[in-house]
Motif scaffolding. Structure first.
Motif, PDB file in Angstrom:
ATOM      1  N   LYS A   1       9.774  -2.778 -65.151  1.00  0.00           N
ATOM      2  CA  LYS A   1       8.739  -2.607 -66.178  1.00  0.00           C
ATOM      3  C   LYS A   1       8.118  -1.209 -66.081  1.00  0.00           C
ATOM      4  O   LYS A   1       7.965  -0.501 -67.099  1.00  0.00           O
ATOM      5  N   LEU A   2       7.764  -0.817 -64.868  1.00  0.00           N
ATOM      6  CA  LEU A   2       7.134   0.490 -64.684  1.00  0.00           C
ATOM      7  C   LEU A   2       8.082   1.625 -65.038  1.00  0.00           C
ATOM      8  O   LEU A   2       7.692   2.604 -65.685  1.00  0.00           O
ATOM      9  N   TRP A   3       9.350   1.482 -64.637  1.00  0.00           N
ATOM     10  CA  TRP A   3      10.312   2.535 -64.932  1.00  0.00           C
ATOM     11  C   TRP A   3      10.673   2.573 -66.418  1.00  0.00           C
ATOM     12  O   TRP A   3      10.920   3.644 -66.974  1.00  0.00           O
ATOM     13  N   SER A   4      10.691   1.450 -67.073  1.00  0.00           N
ATOM     14  CA  SER A   4      10.957   1.436 -68.510  1.00  0.00           C
ATOM     15  C   SER A   4       9.890   2.233 -69.256  1.00  0.00           C
ATOM     16  O   SER A   4      10.190   3.037 -70.151  1.00  0.00           O
ATOM     17  N   ASN A   5       8.648   2.027 -68.863  1.00  0.00           N
ATOM     18  CA  ASN A   5       7.560   2.781 -69.492  1.00  0.00           C
ATOM     19  C   ASN A   5       7.572   4.243 -69.073  1.00  0.00           C
ATOM     20  O   ASN A   5       7.238   5.131 -69.880  1.00  0.00           O
TER      21      ASN A   5
ATOM     22  N   GLU B   1       8.685  -1.002 -73.250  1.00  0.00           N
ATOM     23  CA  GLU B   1       9.404  -1.998 -72.461  1.00  0.00           C
ATOM     24  C   GLU B   1       9.812  -3.161 -73.342  1.00  0.00           C
ATOM     25  O   GLU B   1       9.150  -3.467 -74.339  1.00  0.00           O
ATOM     26  N   SER B   2      10.890  -3.804 -72.974  1.00  0.00           N
ATOM     27  CA  SER B   2      11.340  -4.988 -73.699  1.00  0.00           C
ATOM     28  C   SER B   2      10.529  -6.197 -73.257  1.00  0.00           C
ATOM     29  O   SER B   2      10.195  -6.326 -72.079  1.00  0.00           O
ATOM     30  N   PRO B   3      10.208  -7.118 -74.188  1.00  0.00           N
ATOM     31  CA  PRO B   3       9.519  -8.361 -73.791  1.00  0.00           C
ATOM     32  C   PRO B   3      10.312  -9.163 -72.754  1.00  0.00           C
ATOM     33  O   PRO B   3       9.737  -9.962 -72.012  1.00  0.00           O
ATOM     34  N   VAL B   4      11.609  -8.950 -72.704  1.00  0.00           N
ATOM     35  CA  VAL B   4      12.455  -9.662 -71.743  1.00  0.00           C
ATOM     36  C   VAL B   4      12.032  -9.350 -70.309  1.00  0.00           C
ATOM     37  O   VAL B   4      12.096 -10.214 -69.426  1.00  0.00           O
ATOM     38  N   ILE B   5      11.564  -8.120 -70.070  1.00  0.00           N
ATOM     39  CA  ILE B   5      11.172  -7.750 -68.707  1.00  0.00           C
ATOM     40  C   ILE B   5      10.003  -8.596 -68.239  1.00  0.00           C
ATOM     41  O   ILE B   5      10.016  -9.138 -67.130  1.00  0.00           O
ATOM     42  N   GLU B   6       8.986  -8.744 -69.098  1.00  0.00           N
ATOM     43  CA  GLU B   6       7.832  -9.564 -68.711  1.00  0.00           C
ATOM     44  C   GLU B   6       8.245 -11.023 -68.513  1.00  0.00           C
ATOM     45  O   GLU B   6       7.714 -11.720 -67.647  1.00  0.00           O
ATOM     46  N   GLU B   7       9.211 -11.467 -69.298  1.00  0.00           N
ATOM     47  CA  GLU B   7       9.722 -12.830 -69.145  1.00  0.00           C
ATOM     48  C   GLU B   7      10.323 -13.029 -67.751  1.00  0.00           C
ATOM     49  O   GLU B   7      10.089 -14.050 -67.092  1.00  0.00           O
ATOM     50  N   TYR B   8      11.072 -12.025 -67.285  1.00  0.00           N
ATOM     51  CA  TYR B   8      11.699 -12.142 -65.966  1.00  0.00           C
ATOM     52  C   TYR B   8      10.699 -11.923 -64.830  1.00  0.00           C
ATOM     53  O   TYR B   8      10.882 -12.457 -63.734  1.00  0.00           O
ATOM     54  N   ILE B   9       9.651 -11.175 -65.095  1.00  0.00           N
ATOM     55  CA  ILE B   9       8.587 -11.055 -64.097  1.00  0.00           C
ATOM     56  C   ILE B   9       7.958 -12.429 -63.873  1.00  0.00           C
ATOM     57  O   ILE B   9       7.674 -12.826 -62.738  1.00  0.00           O
ATOM     58  N   ALA B  10       7.758 -13.170 -64.961  1.00  0.00           N
ATOM     59  CA  ALA B  10       7.174 -14.505 -64.860  1.00  0.00           C
ATOM     60  C   ALA B  10       8.118 -15.475 -64.150  1.00  0.00           C
ATOM     61  O   ALA B  10       7.663 -16.391 -63.445  1.00  0.00           O
ATOM     62  N   ARG B  11       9.415 -15.281 -64.304  1.00  0.00           N
ATOM     63  CA  ARG B  11      10.389 -16.207 -63.727  1.00  0.00           C
ATOM     64  C   ARG B  11      10.660 -15.937 -62.251  1.00  0.00           C
ATOM     65  O   ARG B  11      11.005 -16.852 -61.507  1.00  0.00           O
ATOM     66  N   GLN B  12      10.531 -14.693 -61.832  1.00  0.00           N
ATOM     67  CA  GLN B  12      10.850 -14.364 -60.446  1.00  0.00           C
ATOM     68  C   GLN B  12       9.763 -14.885 -59.505  1.00  0.00           C
ATOM     69  O   GLN B  12       8.622 -15.099 -59.906  1.00  0.00           O
ATOM     70  N   HIS B  13      10.133 -15.104 -58.262  1.00  0.00           N
ATOM     71  CA  HIS B  13       9.146 -15.537 -57.267  1.00  0.00           C
ATOM     72  C   HIS B  13       9.439 -14.860 -55.935  1.00  0.00           C
ATOM     73  O   HIS B  13      10.542 -14.963 -55.391  1.00  0.00           O
ATOM     74  N   PHE B  14       8.424 -14.167 -55.438  1.00  0.00           N
ATOM     75  CA  PHE B  14       8.486 -13.589 -54.099  1.00  0.00           C
ATOM     76  C   PHE B  14       7.249 -14.026 -53.336  1.00  0.00           C
ATOM     77  O   PHE B  14       6.141 -14.024 -53.865  1.00  0.00           O
ATOM     78  N   ASP B  15       7.447 -14.404 -52.088  1.00  0.00           N
ATOM     79  CA  ASP B  15       6.331 -14.872 -51.281  1.00  0.00           C
ATOM     80  C   ASP B  15       5.475 -13.724 -50.776  1.00  0.00           C
ATOM     81  O   ASP B  15       4.280 -13.908 -50.524  1.00  0.00           O
ATOM     82  N   TYR B  16       6.080 -12.556 -50.634  1.00  0.00           N
ATOM     83  CA  TYR B  16       5.340 -11.432 -50.068  1.00  0.00           C
ATOM     84  C   TYR B  16       6.012 -10.128 -50.485  1.00  0.00           C
ATOM     85  O   TYR B  16       7.231 -10.066 -50.654  1.00  0.00           O
ATOM     86  N   TYR B  17       5.183  -9.115 -50.659  1.00  0.00           N
ATOM     87  CA  TYR B  17       5.674  -7.784 -51.016  1.00  0.00           C
ATOM     88  C   TYR B  17       5.361  -6.799 -49.895  1.00  0.00           C
ATOM     89  O   TYR B  17       4.252  -6.811 -49.341  1.00  0.00           O
ATOM     90  N   LEU B  18       6.329  -5.966 -49.581  1.00  0.00           N
ATOM     91  CA  LEU B  18       6.106  -4.817 -48.720  1.00  0.00           C
ATOM     92  C   LEU B  18       6.117  -3.582 -49.615  1.00  0.00           C
ATOM     93  O   LEU B  18       7.166  -3.178 -50.125  1.00  0.00           O
ATOM     94  N   LEU B  19       4.942  -3.014 -49.849  1.00  0.00           N
ATOM     95  CA  LEU B  19       4.787  -1.846 -50.714  1.00  0.00           C
ATOM     96  C   LEU B  19       4.921  -0.593 -49.861  1.00  0.00           C
ATOM     97  O   LEU B  19       4.085  -0.325 -48.990  1.00  0.00           O
ATOM     98  N   LEU B  20       5.969   0.186 -50.107  1.00  0.00           N
ATOM     99  CA  LEU B  20       6.244   1.357 -49.278  1.00  0.00           C
ATOM    100  C   LEU B  20       5.481   2.569 -49.795  1.00  0.00           C
ATOM    101  O   LEU B  20       5.539   2.899 -50.990  1.00  0.00           O
ATOM    102  N   ASP B  21       4.801   3.225 -48.880  1.00  0.00           N
ATOM    103  CA  ASP B  21       4.009   4.408 -49.220  1.00  0.00           C
ATOM    104  C   ASP B  21       4.916   5.628 -49.409  1.00  0.00           C
ATOM    105  O   ASP B  21       6.095   5.620 -49.011  1.00  0.00           O
ATOM    106  N   VAL B  22       4.331   6.675 -49.990  1.00  0.00           N
ATOM    107  CA  VAL B  22       5.100   7.897 -50.289  1.00  0.00           C
ATOM    108  C   VAL B  22       4.947   8.908 -49.159  1.00  0.00           C
ATOM    109  O   VAL B  22       4.840  10.126 -49.402  1.00  0.00           O
ATOM    110  N   ASP B  23       4.948   8.443 -47.912  1.00  0.00           N
ATOM    111  CA  ASP B  23       4.777   9.325 -46.760  1.00  0.00           C
ATOM    112  C   ASP B  23       6.103   9.814 -46.194  1.00  0.00           C
ATOM    113  O   ASP B  23       6.138  10.413 -45.114  1.00  0.00           O
ATOM    114  N   LEU B  24       7.198   9.546 -46.900  1.00  0.00           N
ATOM    115  CA  LEU B  24       8.502  10.087 -46.513  1.00  0.00           C
ATOM    116  C   LEU B  24       8.862  11.246 -47.441  1.00  0.00           C
ATOM    117  O   LEU B  24       8.478  11.248 -48.614  1.00  0.00           O
TER     118      LEU B  24
END
Length: 326
Positions: free
Chosen positions: A236-240, A246-269
């Motif tokens: 979604k972010l890259w489409s914009n 963005e296509s409405p399909v992307i938001e549809e798949y965001i709603a369908r996906q399930h992750f228990d936890y996110y590891l957000l990587l910083d830009v320190d590399l």
């Protein structure tokens, strides 16, 4: 084995494991009906309501009960120990029981207090060589001993997430190797490679659909952990970012996906250029948009920083924390 009208099993079931299952099954096989009391322990590491639900779901024909308040856990705590337990169980149980089933020697005295027979089950742990304490100390390592319903509770899918050139693909593979668990690569890379980096707006739908399918297929392995490189929010972010829409399909798949936890990587590399990367100048801004999306959507996450091995160490610490139950 002698047959009884009513049987009784007492336990913490913290968590419910295959040793408990053996014990309860022996009681079920020997009795017309059984009562299971889930001990309402003080300073519990898994709430009693959760433990009761596991037992109820696993054994729907049993009557599952718990006391209203914690009771002493060892006779050394009070000389009234057995009086307290006897009176509480006589109050709690709807009728007298004919047999007490246990894997611990306390069961003999408990049976005596309830005027019931005592049936010992696998006291030396030869049939199921595990204990709840060992499981709590290493849930992933003792995974095969967990009851299936408990495995479902603890099973986690982790998304490795964030801006480009932050080591997502590398960390995903490192974590999979560290835990000996499966992983899913970023589907967008396949699309980008097939088009030599020149993707268009219509490709974004293909990316989210392909990624979702790959994740769902990987879930069928039923592993304790599944690591996934990126998700549909990133698409979604890259489409914009690339196309201003963005296509409405992307938001549809965001709603369908399930992750228990996110590891957000910083830009320190440091930035590393390749065919899959487009915006070296705005990684920090993209990072903040990534985090805003997680916050807006109520996702659980941790920010991962550090170079080289330290990045992996920090990620492992976060993941191990998800399985810590005391």
């Amino acid at each position: 084995m002698k047959h009884y009208n009513t049987g009784f099993v007492l336990g913490k079931f913290c968590p419910l494991h295959r040793g408990h299952m053996l014990l309860i099954q022996r009681a079920l096989d020997a009795c017309d009906m059984i009562y299971i009391v889930v001990d309402n322990i003080m300073d519990e590491v898994i709430p009693v309501k959760r433990r009761m639900q596991w037992v109820k779901n696993q054994y729907p024909t049993a009557v599952v009960l718990t006391q209203n308040h914690p009771l002493p856990q060892d006779p050394s705590e009070t000389p009234l120990f057995w009086d307290i337990w006897r009176e509480e169980l006589l109050r709690l149980l709807p009728q007298s029981v004919d047999a007490v089933f246990a894997s611990e020697h306390y069961g003999a005295r408990l049976a005596e207090e309830l005027s019931a027979d005592f049936v010992m089950v696998d006291s030396d742990r030869k049939m199921v060589p595990v204990s709840a304490t060992r499981i709590r100390q290493d849930i992933i390592g003792q995974w095969q001993y967990l009851a299936p319903i408990v495995q479902d509770f603890f099973r986690k899918t982790i998304c490795i997430y964030g801006p480009e050139s932050t080591g997502k693909s590398t960390l995903t593979k490192q974590l999979a190797r560290y835990y000996h668990m499966p992983y899913v690569e970023e589907y967008a890379k396949q699309v980008i490679d097939s088009k030599n980096g020149d993707i268009d707006f219509e490709d974004m739908e293909m990316i989210v659909k392909g990624h979702f399918k790959a994740v769902e297929e990987a879930r069928q392995q039923n592993a304790p952990l599944l690591f996934v490189d990126t998700d549909a929010i990133i698409s979604k972010l890259w489409s914009n970012e690339l196309f201003g829409k963005e296509s409405p399909v992307i938001e549809e798949y965001i709603a369908r996906q399930h992750f228990d936890y996110y590891l957000l990587l910083d830009v320190d590399l440091p930035w590393v250029n390749d065919i899959h990367r487009y915006r070296p100048e705005n990684r920090e801004s993209f990072f903040h948009r990534c985090e805003e999306q997680l916050i807006e959507r109520g996702k659980s996450y941790a920010v991962i920083r550090g170079e080289n091995e330290q990045r992996l160490i920090n990620a492992v610490e976060c993941i191990d924390g998800l399985f810590h139950v005391g």
